[in-house]
Design an enzyme around this catalytic site. Structure first.
Site, short mmCIF file in Angstrom:
data_model
loop_
_atom_site.label_atom_id
_atom_site.label_comp_id
_atom_site.label_asym_id
_atom_site.label_seq_id
_atom_site.Cartn_x
_atom_site.Cartn_y
_atom_site.Cartn_z
N LYS A 46 74.20 -45.90 -5.83
CA LYS A 46 73.43 -45.05 -4.92
C LYS A 46 74.16 -44.71 -3.62
CE LYS A 46 70.68 -43.90 -6.83
NZ LYS A 46 70.90 -43.06 -8.05
N HIS A 101 81.20 -49.45 -10.88
CA HIS A 101 80.51 -50.22 -9.83
C HIS A 101 81.05 -51.65 -9.78
CE1 HIS A 101 77.66 -47.09 -9.15
NE2 HIS A 101 76.91 -47.30 -10.21
N SER A 131 67.31 -45.21 -1.83
CA SER A 131 67.71 -44.40 -2.98
C SER A 131 67.59 -45.23 -4.27
CB SER A 131 69.16 -43.94 -2.77
OG SER A 131 69.59 -43.16 -3.85
P1 A3P Z 1 69.17 -40.02 -2.58
O1 A3P Z 1 68.42 -40.82 -3.58
O2 A3P Z 1 69.07 -40.60 -1.18
O3 A3P Z 1 68.81 -38.57 -2.60
P2 A3P Z 1 74.87 -42.34 -6.85
O4 A3P Z 1 75.45 -41.17 -7.52
O5 A3P Z 1 75.89 -43.31 -6.31
O6 A3P Z 1 73.84 -43.02 -7.69
O7 A3P Z 1 74.13 -41.83 -5.52
C1 A3P Z 1 72.99 -41.01 -5.63
C2 A3P Z 1 72.62 -40.53 -4.24
O8 A3P Z 1 73.60 -39.56 -3.80
C3 A3P Z 1 71.27 -39.85 -4.22
O9 A3P Z 1 70.72 -40.11 -2.93
C4 A3P Z 1 71.69 -38.39 -4.39
O10 A3P Z 1 70.72 -37.46 -4.00
C5 A3P Z 1 72.90 -38.36 -3.47
N1 A3P Z 1 73.76 -37.19 -3.72
C6 A3P Z 1 74.27 -36.77 -4.89
N2 A3P Z 1 74.94 -35.61 -4.73
C7 A3P Z 1 74.87 -35.31 -3.42
C8 A3P Z 1 75.35 -34.22 -2.62
N3 A3P Z 1 76.03 -33.21 -3.14
N4 A3P Z 1 75.09 -34.24 -1.29
C9 A3P Z 1 74.38 -35.24 -0.75
N5 A3P Z 1 73.89 -36.30 -1.44
C10 A3P Z 1 74.12 -36.32 -2.77
#
Ligand code: A3P
Length: 303
Positions: A46, A101, A131
């Site tokens: 996240k 991870h 998140s």
């Molecule tokens: P949120 O749940 O706060 O919206 P991961 O890919 O490591 O699981 O992280 C997911 C998080 O990154 C989510 O956060 C997602 O919305 C955010 N995310 C993914 N793409 C993004 C982008 N282009 N800009 C900003 N945040 C992004």
């Protein structure tokens, strides 16, 4: 191997998802052959993994930039420890992109010779927590949270998938000398995506034209990723990410923790985390909102 609950097991001190890996598959990674031009995205969950997957795919693949190919990020930058799409990693053409991870001590030994490159993305842990809480509700392979307070306590105790956030970040940073690694914060990416992309290109020795750079930045924005089926995990099977229950690209903001944590929960978080966080070499700002003038998380030394 120690079963932890219905969803996770502990192996070599780390919490893995049961259905997606096995101790044997983790052991096999030890000797996984690394190529000089492999690129690894490493994150605590996240923290912006999918975002970085998309950026790398856009940097490396013209067909992704101009929309002429339909290859998902899971195929482009597959998970090293969770090969859910059964990709034959060994026969992949170079440069290979991977996501992981894993903690520093479980990655393939070949990575530690510094030949391949690693981009480690970190994010304010309070936003990671929030998140992760929402993600757990749409991810059938991990436990559905009973309530936020219980989830918070599990997070602070490092009892979820990938253990304690602090251990992950501290471990990677402490061993940075073993790897060829770029540390990048989600907050810096959010603050200035173009600069972040340029930093990544410079680290990887990739030269893009202005037009290519513009395309990468444009296609890596939250709004554009949200509508790009290759880049928003809607391609995942509902057994892994159930998009009918919520979006993987949920909010994509900095400081959402303020909308979720009560004053008491925030104080509790600080009591458990702050002392170790202050010793981290990253600057974290706890009071940021996108519309204010923030000091974002950055990799400057914390002196
Ligand atoms: P949120 O749940 O706060 O919206 P991961 O890919 O490591 O699981 O992280 C997911 C998080 O990154 C989510 O956060 C997602 O919305 C955010 N995310 C993914 N793409 C993004 C982008 N282009 N800009 C900003 N945040 C992004």
């Amino acid at each position: 191997m120690e079963p932890l609950d219905e969803f996770m097991y502990k192996y070599k001190g780390f919490h893995f998802i049961r259905d997606l890996s096995s101790p044997e598959s983790i052991d096999a990674l030890d000797s996984f052959e690394i190529r000089d031009d492999d690129v690894f995205i490493i994150t605590y969950p996240k923290s912006g993994t999918i975002w970085t997957q998309n950026i790398l795919s856009l940097i490396f693949h013209e067909g992704h930039r101009d929309g002429t190919e339909n290859i998902t990020l899971a195929e482009r930058a597959p998970w090293l420890e969770y090969n859910t799409f059964h990709v034959d990693y060994r026969s992949r053409p170079s440069p290979r992109l991977f996501s992981s991870h894993l903690p520093y001590y479980l990655v393939p030994k070949g990575l530690q010779n510094g030949r391949a490159k690693i981009i480690y993305v970190f994010r304010n842990p309070k936003d990671v927590l929030v998140s992760a809480y929402h993600f757990a509700k749409i991810a059938p392979k991990i436990e559905t949270p009973k309530d936020f307070d219980t989830f918070l306590e599990r997070f602070l105790a490092g009892k979820g998938v990938c253990n304690l956030w602090l251990d992950h970040v501290e471990g990677w940073y402490a061993h940075k000398g073993d790897f060829s690694i770029l540390f990048l914060s989600y907050e810096d990416m959010k603050k200035d995506l173009r600069s972040a992309v340029l930093k990544i290109c410079s680290f990887l020795g990739k030269k893009l034209t202005q037009k290519e750079l513009d395309d990468v930045v444009d296609k890596a924005t939250f709004d554009n990723m949200k509508v790009d089926a290759r880049a928003n995990y809607t391609f995942m099977t509902p057994g892994i990410v159930d998009c009918s229950k919520g979006a993987f690209l949920r909010k994509g903001t900095v400081g959402d923790w303020k909308n979720m944590l009560t004053v008491a929960q925030n104080e509790r978080f600080d009591r458990v985390f702050k002392e170790r966080m202050e010793k981290l070499p990253f600057k974290f700002c706890w009071d940021i909102h996108e519309d204010s003038e923030p000091t974002f998380g950055s990799v400057e030394e914390n002196v």
